[in-house]
Structures are given as structure tokens and as C-alpha cells.
Design a protein around this motif. Structure first.
Motif, PDB file in Angstrom:
ATOM      1  N   MET A 174       0.798  -1.220   0.000  1.00 32.20           N
ATOM      2  CA  MET A 174       0.000   0.000   0.000  1.00 32.20           C
ATOM      3  C   MET A 174       0.832   1.272   0.000  1.00 32.20           C
ATOM      4  O   MET A 174       0.327   2.342  -0.319  1.00 32.20           O
ATOM      5  CB  MET A 174      -0.943   0.016   1.217  1.00 32.20           C
ATOM      6  CG  MET A 174      -2.004  -1.062   1.175  1.00 32.20           C
ATOM      7  SD  MET A 174      -3.011  -1.111   2.683  1.00 32.20           S
ATOM      8  CE  MET A 174      -4.055   0.315   2.419  1.00 32.20           C
ATOM      9  N   GLY A 175       2.099   1.149   0.383  1.00 30.43           N
ATOM     10  CA  GLY A 175       2.960   2.328   0.418  1.00 30.43           C
ATOM     11  C   GLY A 175       2.433   3.377   1.389  1.00 30.43           C
ATOM     12  O   GLY A 175       2.044   3.062   2.508  1.00 30.43           O
ATOM     13  N   GLU A 176       2.405   4.620   0.931  1.00 35.24           N
ATOM     14  CA  GLU A 176       1.971   5.726   1.792  1.00 35.24           C
ATOM     15  C   GLU A 176       0.515   5.598   2.211  1.00 35.24           C
ATOM     16  O   GLU A 176       0.111   6.144   3.245  1.00 35.24           O
ATOM     17  CB  GLU A 176       2.197   7.061   1.087  1.00 35.24           C
ATOM     18  CG  GLU A 176       3.666   7.404   0.912  1.00 35.24           C
ATOM     19  CD  GLU A 176       3.876   8.722   0.196  1.00 35.24           C
ATOM     20  OE1 GLU A 176       2.928   9.542   0.134  1.00 35.24           O
ATOM     21  OE2 GLU A 176       4.988   8.936  -0.300  1.00 35.24           O
ATOM     22  N   GLU A 177      -0.290   4.892   1.440  1.00 33.28           N
ATOM     23  CA  GLU A 177      -1.698   4.719   1.787  1.00 33.28           C
ATOM     24  C   GLU A 177      -1.885   3.887   3.055  1.00 33.28           C
ATOM     25  O   GLU A 177      -2.926   3.955   3.700  1.00 33.28           O
ATOM     26  CB  GLU A 177      -2.454   4.061   0.634  1.00 33.28           C
ATOM     27  CG  GLU A 177      -2.583   4.950  -0.583  1.00 33.28           C
ATOM     28  CD  GLU A 177      -3.266   4.234  -1.744  1.00 33.28           C
ATOM     29  OE1 GLU A 177      -3.039   3.011  -1.909  1.00 33.28           O
ATOM     30  OE2 GLU A 177      -4.021   4.888  -2.444  1.00 33.28           O
TER      31      GLU A 177
ATOM     32  N   SER B 185      -2.502   6.064   6.080  1.00 33.95           N
ATOM     33  CA  SER B 185      -3.866   6.605   6.027  1.00 33.95           C
ATOM     34  C   SER B 185      -4.875   5.529   6.399  1.00 33.95           C
ATOM     35  O   SER B 185      -5.851   5.797   7.115  1.00 33.95           O
ATOM     36  CB  SER B 185      -4.185   7.134   4.630  1.00 33.95           C
ATOM     37  OG  SER B 185      -3.321   8.179   4.296  1.00 33.95           O
ATOM     38  N   PHE B 186      -4.652   4.316   5.913  1.00 30.07           N
ATOM     39  CA  PHE B 186      -5.526   3.194   6.230  1.00 30.07           C
ATOM     40  C   PHE B 186      -5.577   2.962   7.741  1.00 30.07           C
ATOM     41  O   PHE B 186      -6.658   2.846   8.334  1.00 30.07           O
ATOM     42  CB  PHE B 186      -5.037   1.939   5.497  1.00 30.07           C
ATOM     43  CG  PHE B 186      -5.650   0.664   5.982  1.00 30.07           C
ATOM     44  CD1 PHE B 186      -6.990   0.384   5.748  1.00 30.07           C
ATOM     45  CD2 PHE B 186      -4.885  -0.261   6.677  1.00 30.07           C
ATOM     46  CE1 PHE B 186      -7.561  -0.803   6.197  1.00 30.07           C
ATOM     47  CE2 PHE B 186      -5.444  -1.442   7.125  1.00 30.07           C
ATOM     48  CZ  PHE B 186      -6.783  -1.715   6.892  1.00 30.07           C
ATOM     49  N   ILE B 187      -4.405   2.910   8.379  1.00 30.20           N
ATOM     50  CA  ILE B 187      -4.337   2.677   9.824  1.00 30.20           C
ATOM     51  C   ILE B 187      -5.016   3.831  10.564  1.00 30.20           C
ATOM     52  O   ILE B 187      -5.756   3.608  11.535  1.00 30.20           O
ATOM     53  CB  ILE B 187      -2.880   2.492  10.293  1.00 30.20           C
ATOM     54  CG1 ILE B 187      -2.286   1.211   9.692  1.00 30.20           C
ATOM     55  CG2 ILE B 187      -2.775   2.482  11.815  1.00 30.20           C
ATOM     56  CD1 ILE B 187      -2.993  -0.076  10.087  1.00 30.20           C
ATOM     57  N   GLU B 188      -4.792   5.051  10.118  1.00 31.83           N
ATOM     58  CA  GLU B 188      -5.440   6.209  10.744  1.00 31.83           C
ATOM     59  C   GLU B 188      -6.960   6.099  10.632  1.00 31.83           C
ATOM     60  O   GLU B 188      -7.686   6.367  11.587  1.00 31.83           O
ATOM     61  CB  GLU B 188      -4.945   7.511  10.111  1.00 31.83           C
ATOM     62  CG  GLU B 188      -5.522   8.756  10.731  1.00 31.83           C
ATOM     63  CD  GLU B 188      -5.202   8.912  12.217  1.00 31.83           C
ATOM     64  OE1 GLU B 188      -6.094   9.402  12.945  1.00 31.83           O
ATOM     65  OE2 GLU B 188      -4.091   8.557  12.649  1.00 31.83           O
TER      66      GLU B 188
END
Length: 151
Positions: free
Chosen positions: A121-124, A127-130
Motif C-alpha cells: 500500500m505504500g503511503e496509503e 492513512s488506512f491505519i489512521e
């Protein structure tokens, strides 16, 4: 609620169930039960004078549950008890070498899909965890409001 909206929400729920099942599939490959793993991790992180009472208070577990889990881990040779020199009624808990080994193995198994997701997922991923954290906060609020309605 309109039928189309309801059907969309059902599809979303199925997607969440599918994701959860995929993540939990890893737990079937674990050697330790969840309570054993948590207790061993606590001993590992404390690296010192940790008593069964400390474990009970830190983990919020009843003493009886802690005793059962400790008995299981002792019988498997994953932890050891060392008597306190100042107070012989008291003892401290330590991981054995085999306990350290099995804890490492199980955590590698459990964390493998998380590392995989981060890689893919890279940088995403952040964001996913957030977003998962935000969703958890909302669900906790929802649960608290349901508890008040029941009372």
C-alpha cells in the motif's frame, strides 16, 4: 432506509468481514493463545520484577485467569518463576529461551500480513491505519451510547 442503500451497506459489511477473516486467518497458525501471547509480551517488555499480581493489574485480568494462563505457560516451559529474595511468598516471572523463541515466531506470523500490506500500500498504509483508528473511536462512542440506551 431505501433498499438500494441497505444493499450497499450489506455489501460494505461483507467486504469488512472478508478483510477480517483474511487477517484472522494468520491467528490459526499461532502456537500461543491470545492471553498467553499478551502475558508473555508483557513479561518480555518489562524485563524485570514482574509478579502475577502486577500482570493482573496491568492487563486488567482476574487473578484466576492470570493463574490459569501462567500455569499453562509454566507447563510448556515458556516462562519461569524466580522467588523474591526479600519476600519468599513473592515470585517474579521471566521468559525462558524457548518462550522467547515461540513469542518471536508467533509475532512474526501475526505481523507478516501487516508488513505485507504496508509494503503493497505504500503511503496509503498510514492513512488506512489512521482511518481504522478513527473508525474504532466512532464504534466505541456508538457502543457507549447503546449502553446508555439499554440502562
Amino acid at each position: 432506509m431505501r433498499k438500494e442503500e441497505w444493499m450497499g451497506m450489506i455489501e460494505n459489511m461483507q467486504k469488512l468481514h472478508y478483510f477480517s477473516r483474511n487477517m484472522l486467518l494468520q491467528n490459526q497458525r499461532l502456537t500461543l493463545r491470545t492471553a498467553e501471547m499478551e502475558l508473555m509480551l508483557l513479561i518480555y517488555l518489562k524485563l524485570g520484577e514482574l509478579t502475577p499480581l502486577d500482570v493482573s493489574q496491568i492487563m486488567g485480568m482476574r487473578k484466576e485467569s492470570v493463574s490459569r494462563t501462567l500455569k499453562s505457560l509454566l507447563s510448556k516451559g515458556y516462562i519461569e518463576k524466580v522467588k523474591c529474595k526479600e519476600d519468599e511468598r513473592k515470585y517474579y516471572l521471566y521468559l525462558t529461551d524457548s518462550g522467547q523463541e515461540i513469542l518471536n515466531k508467533d509475532y512474526q506470523t501475526m505481523l507478516r500480513p501487516i508488513y505485507y500490506l504496508r509494503e503493497k500500500m505504500g503511503e496509503e498504509f498510514d492513512s488506512f491505519i489512521e482511518m481504522v483508528m478513527v473508525a474504532n473511536r466512532f464504534l466505541q462512542e456508538f457502543e457507549r451510547s447503546n449502553e446508555r440506551e439499554v440502562l
